[in-house]
Scaffold this motif. Sequence first.
Motif, PDB file in Angstrom:
ATOM      1  N   ALA A 145      -6.158 -32.299  22.442  1.00  0.00           N
ATOM      2  CA  ALA A 145      -6.402 -32.322  20.896  1.00  0.00           C
ATOM      3  C   ALA A 145      -5.994 -31.272  20.180  1.00  0.00           C
ATOM      4  O   ALA A 145      -5.712 -31.269  19.037  1.00  0.00           O
ATOM      5  CB  ALA A 145      -7.602 -32.896  20.400  1.00  0.00           C
ATOM      6  N   GLY A 146      -6.382 -29.862  20.570  1.00  0.00           N
ATOM      7  CA  GLY A 146      -6.190 -28.864  20.296  1.00  0.00           C
ATOM      8  C   GLY A 146      -7.459 -28.098  19.314  1.00  0.00           C
ATOM      9  O   GLY A 146      -8.245 -29.154  18.927  1.00  0.00           O
ATOM     10  N   ILE A 147      -7.683 -27.204  19.245  1.00  0.00           N
ATOM     11  CA  ILE A 147      -9.030 -26.650  18.548  1.00  0.00           C
ATOM     12  C   ILE A 147      -8.666 -26.209  17.182  1.00  0.00           C
ATOM     13  O   ILE A 147      -9.652 -25.935  16.341  1.00  0.00           O
ATOM     14  CB  ILE A 147      -9.573 -25.194  19.281  1.00  0.00           C
ATOM     15  CG1 ILE A 147     -11.008 -25.149  18.899  1.00  0.00           C
ATOM     16  CG2 ILE A 147      -8.647 -23.903  18.951  1.00  0.00           C
ATOM     17  CD1 ILE A 147     -11.548 -23.772  19.968  1.00  0.00           C
ATOM     18  N   PHE A 221     -21.596 -19.856  11.057  1.00  0.00           N
ATOM     19  CA  PHE A 221     -21.377 -21.169  11.154  1.00  0.00           C
ATOM     20  C   PHE A 221     -21.240 -22.215   9.894  1.00  0.00           C
ATOM     21  O   PHE A 221     -20.720 -23.050   9.728  1.00  0.00           O
ATOM     22  CB  PHE A 221     -22.536 -21.855  12.080  1.00  0.00           C
ATOM     23  CG  PHE A 221     -22.520 -21.386  13.514  1.00  0.00           C
ATOM     24  CD1 PHE A 221     -21.270 -21.418  14.112  1.00  0.00           C
ATOM     25  CD2 PHE A 221     -23.660 -21.256  14.125  1.00  0.00           C
ATOM     26  CE1 PHE A 221     -21.013 -20.827  15.592  1.00  0.00           C
ATOM     27  CE2 PHE A 221     -23.367 -20.874  15.572  1.00  0.00           C
ATOM     28  CZ  PHE A 221     -22.457 -20.664  15.975  1.00  0.00           C
ATOM     29  N   ARG A 222     -21.711 -21.292   8.822  1.00  0.00           N
ATOM     30  CA  ARG A 222     -21.484 -21.745   7.253  1.00  0.00           C
ATOM     31  C   ARG A 222     -19.976 -22.167   7.139  1.00  0.00           C
ATOM     32  O   ARG A 222     -19.579 -23.144   6.437  1.00  0.00           O
ATOM     33  CB  ARG A 222     -22.240 -21.230   6.404  1.00  0.00           C
ATOM     34  CG  ARG A 222     -23.775 -21.115   6.473  1.00  0.00           C
ATOM     35  CD  ARG A 222     -24.429 -20.745   5.310  1.00  0.00           C
ATOM     36  NE  ARG A 222     -25.751 -20.564   5.473  1.00  0.00           N
ATOM     37  CZ  ARG A 222     -26.578 -19.751   5.559  1.00  0.00           C
ATOM     38  NH1 ARG A 222     -25.974 -18.341   6.081  1.00  0.00           N
ATOM     39  NH2 ARG A 222     -27.817 -19.656   5.892  1.00  0.00           N
ATOM     40  N   LEU A 223     -19.146 -21.336   7.893  1.00  0.00           N
ATOM     41  CA  LEU A 223     -17.847 -21.473   7.655  1.00  0.00           C
ATOM     42  C   LEU A 223     -16.988 -22.672   8.025  1.00  0.00           C
ATOM     43  O   LEU A 223     -16.023 -23.255   7.454  1.00  0.00           O
ATOM     44  CB  LEU A 223     -17.145 -20.257   8.158  1.00  0.00           C
ATOM     45  CG  LEU A 223     -17.455 -18.806   7.845  1.00  0.00           C
ATOM     46  CD1 LEU A 223     -16.595 -17.824   8.425  1.00  0.00           C
ATOM     47  CD2 LEU A 223     -16.801 -18.688   6.350  1.00  0.00           C
ATOM     48  N   ILE A 238     -12.099 -17.917  12.003  1.00  0.00           N
ATOM     49  CA  ILE A 238     -12.689 -19.373  12.101  1.00  0.00           C
ATOM     50  C   ILE A 238     -12.506 -19.731  13.695  1.00  0.00           C
ATOM     51  O   ILE A 238     -13.438 -20.337  14.135  1.00  0.00           O
ATOM     52  CB  ILE A 238     -11.976 -20.211  11.099  1.00  0.00           C
ATOM     53  CG1 ILE A 238     -12.685 -21.813  11.245  1.00  0.00           C
ATOM     54  CG2 ILE A 238     -10.570 -20.520  11.731  1.00  0.00           C
ATOM     55  CD1 ILE A 238     -13.991 -21.610  10.599  1.00  0.00           C
ATOM     56  N   LEU A 239     -11.488 -19.288  14.248  1.00  0.00           N
ATOM     57  CA  LEU A 239     -11.390 -19.762  15.751  1.00  0.00           C
ATOM     58  C   LEU A 239     -12.371 -18.974  16.595  1.00  0.00           C
ATOM     59  O   LEU A 239     -12.932 -19.690  17.631  1.00  0.00           O
ATOM     60  CB  LEU A 239      -9.842 -19.249  16.206  1.00  0.00           C
ATOM     61  CG  LEU A 239      -9.513 -19.540  17.797  1.00  0.00           C
ATOM     62  CD1 LEU A 239      -9.364 -21.060  18.153  1.00  0.00           C
ATOM     63  CD2 LEU A 239      -8.084 -18.788  18.084  1.00  0.00           C
ATOM     64  N   PHE A 240     -12.601 -17.660  16.441  1.00  0.00           N
ATOM     65  CA  PHE A 240     -13.939 -17.116  16.902  1.00  0.00           C
ATOM     66  C   PHE A 240     -15.193 -17.598  16.734  1.00  0.00           C
ATOM     67  O   PHE A 240     -15.943 -18.023  17.725  1.00  0.00           O
ATOM     68  CB  PHE A 240     -13.596 -15.550  16.717  1.00  0.00           C
ATOM     69  CG  PHE A 240     -14.778 -14.561  17.010  1.00  0.00           C
ATOM     70  CD1 PHE A 240     -15.059 -14.393  18.374  1.00  0.00           C
ATOM     71  CD2 PHE A 240     -16.138 -14.470  16.397  1.00  0.00           C
ATOM     72  CE1 PHE A 240     -16.084 -13.676  18.943  1.00  0.00           C
ATOM     73  CE2 PHE A 240     -17.205 -13.857  16.896  1.00  0.00           C
ATOM     74  CZ  PHE A 240     -17.186 -13.291  18.105  1.00  0.00           C
ATOM     75  N   VAL A 241     -15.376 -18.064  15.493  1.00  0.00           N
ATOM     76  CA  VAL A 241     -16.609 -18.868  15.041  1.00  0.00           C
ATOM     77  C   VAL A 241     -16.603 -19.848  16.084  1.00  0.00           C
ATOM     78  O   VAL A 241     -17.893 -20.651  16.393  1.00  0.00           O
ATOM     79  CB  VAL A 241     -16.697 -19.273  13.686  1.00  0.00           C
ATOM     80  CG1 VAL A 241     -18.035 -19.861  13.573  1.00  0.00           C
ATOM     81  CG2 VAL A 241     -16.868 -17.788  12.930  1.00  0.00           C
ATOM     82  N   LEU A 247     -19.551 -22.212  23.015  1.00  0.00           N
ATOM     83  CA  LEU A 247     -20.458 -21.561  23.810  1.00  0.00           C
ATOM     84  C   LEU A 247     -21.867 -21.923  23.819  1.00  0.00           C
ATOM     85  O   LEU A 247     -22.583 -22.315  24.639  1.00  0.00           O
ATOM     86  CB  LEU A 247     -20.301 -20.024  23.729  1.00  0.00           C
ATOM     87  CG  LEU A 247     -21.090 -19.382  24.565  1.00  0.00           C
ATOM     88  CD1 LEU A 247     -20.864 -19.442  26.186  1.00  0.00           C
ATOM     89  CD2 LEU A 247     -21.121 -17.663  24.104  1.00  0.00           C
ATOM     90  N   VAL A 248     -22.201 -22.012  22.533  1.00  0.00           N
ATOM     91  CA  VAL A 248     -23.760 -22.551  22.169  1.00  0.00           C
ATOM     92  C   VAL A 248     -23.991 -24.040  22.712  1.00  0.00           C
ATOM     93  O   VAL A 248     -24.819 -24.428  23.396  1.00  0.00           O
ATOM     94  CB  VAL A 248     -24.186 -22.227  20.739  1.00  0.00           C
ATOM     95  CG1 VAL A 248     -25.558 -22.993  20.289  1.00  0.00           C
ATOM     96  CG2 VAL A 248     -24.210 -20.890  20.454  1.00  0.00           C
ATOM     97  N   VAL A 249     -22.861 -24.665  22.670  1.00  0.00           N
ATOM     98  CA  VAL A 249     -23.118 -26.080  22.858  1.00  0.00           C
ATOM     99  C   VAL A 249     -23.139 -26.495  24.458  1.00  0.00           C
ATOM    100  O   VAL A 249     -23.769 -27.174  24.845  1.00  0.00           O
ATOM    101  CB  VAL A 249     -21.799 -27.063  22.264  1.00  0.00           C
ATOM    102  CG1 VAL A 249     -21.644 -28.324  22.834  1.00  0.00           C
ATOM    103  CG2 VAL A 249     -21.847 -27.106  20.743  1.00  0.00           C
ATOM    104  N   ILE A 250     -22.313 -25.464  24.897  1.00  0.00           N
ATOM    105  CA  ILE A 250     -22.396 -25.494  26.483  1.00  0.00           C
ATOM    106  C   ILE A 250     -23.539 -25.131  27.261  1.00  0.00           C
ATOM    107  O   ILE A 250     -24.099 -25.556  27.997  1.00  0.00           O
ATOM    108  CB  ILE A 250     -20.888 -24.681  27.083  1.00  0.00           C
ATOM    109  CG1 ILE A 250     -19.649 -25.436  26.602  1.00  0.00           C
ATOM    110  CG2 ILE A 250     -20.975 -24.517  28.561  1.00  0.00           C
ATOM    111  CD1 ILE A 250     -18.313 -24.360  26.838  1.00  0.00           C
TER     112      ILE A 250
END
Length: 339
Positions: A145-147, A221-223, A238-241, A247-250
């Motif tokens: 789907a793409g990031i 993360f507010r972004l 935004i891609l880095f965020v 990473l946190v989800v994983i």
Amino acid sequence: MSRFPVRKQKHKLFLLLLFSVTLLFIIIGFLISLKWGQAAISWRVLFEAITFQGQTKEHLYIQTLRMPRTIMAFIIGCHMALAGLLTQLITRNPIASPHVFGINAGASLSVVIGLIMFSHFTLTASIYFAFLGAVLGAFLVFSLAGIQQKQPIQLALAGIAVHFLLSSLTEGLIIMNEQSTDSMMFWLVGAVDQASWLEIQTILPWSAIGVTVLLLMLPSFRLLLLNDDVAVGLGQRILFVKLCGMLVVILLAGSAVATCGPIGFIGLIVPHIARSLAGNRLSLLVPFTGLLGGMLLVYADFFSRFIAYPYESPVGILTAIIGGPFFIYLARKKGASLA
């Protein structure tokens, strides 16, 4: 003009009441989870066990079985709820969660492979395997789907497809290894009844790392609440965020799955409930989501004990019973925005 301070004050009082009531329900949930189950426990014995004033069989039963089980349920609920909230923020998809998006399925597949390949497979090793599997699941979904910002339906379809693919592979491996089918299937549904103090000690560092990174990156993360083009226009990466968020989800979802199996729908249900009560302010939404997720799984584990009483039932059965209709409701309610 005077209405605004009054309204703001009422809102603060509501939030204070909301957090107070949530903490009260958490305490009640802990107490009923420690007291009621297969063995009858008096309030006096319960108090002595909690304060470590006795060494009878009843005291040890609470201290070594029910207490770590209840604490583990709360920790796993926090993990799943926060992972679900971040997944929804990253994808801007109201039906997103680690369970729906294949992250839990990838972690489960990797852990099952480790259990089959190695006769002595420790919990620490299973957590590392779960991280690798979660990365695989997330990579497959975002490869399809793409990031970048996409129509939510693309991510939803990719996530569901990856989830069913990896789940099918997991079930196939279990069928081909019948000698461990029973224990694997019980774990695969999601259960906290086998939790111990050792497992809590093993997962707590990952809890600390995940929550710390989440809190430190909260301003970034507010972004995720903004449109990608707007965030980029403001000079933000935004891609880095989003990658940090994944990473946190994983970390949170992977460690939870490795410890107690892929308990579904907590990450889907809780962020919506928390958002409807606490609003979209992340400084309030994040802690409230974690508390609500932990509370919900404590109560779900308590009620799951009585589904097939006196036998144990995996808590994942109850969360699926609750989460399935909720998922259908969300899919229908948000259908227009996903089309």
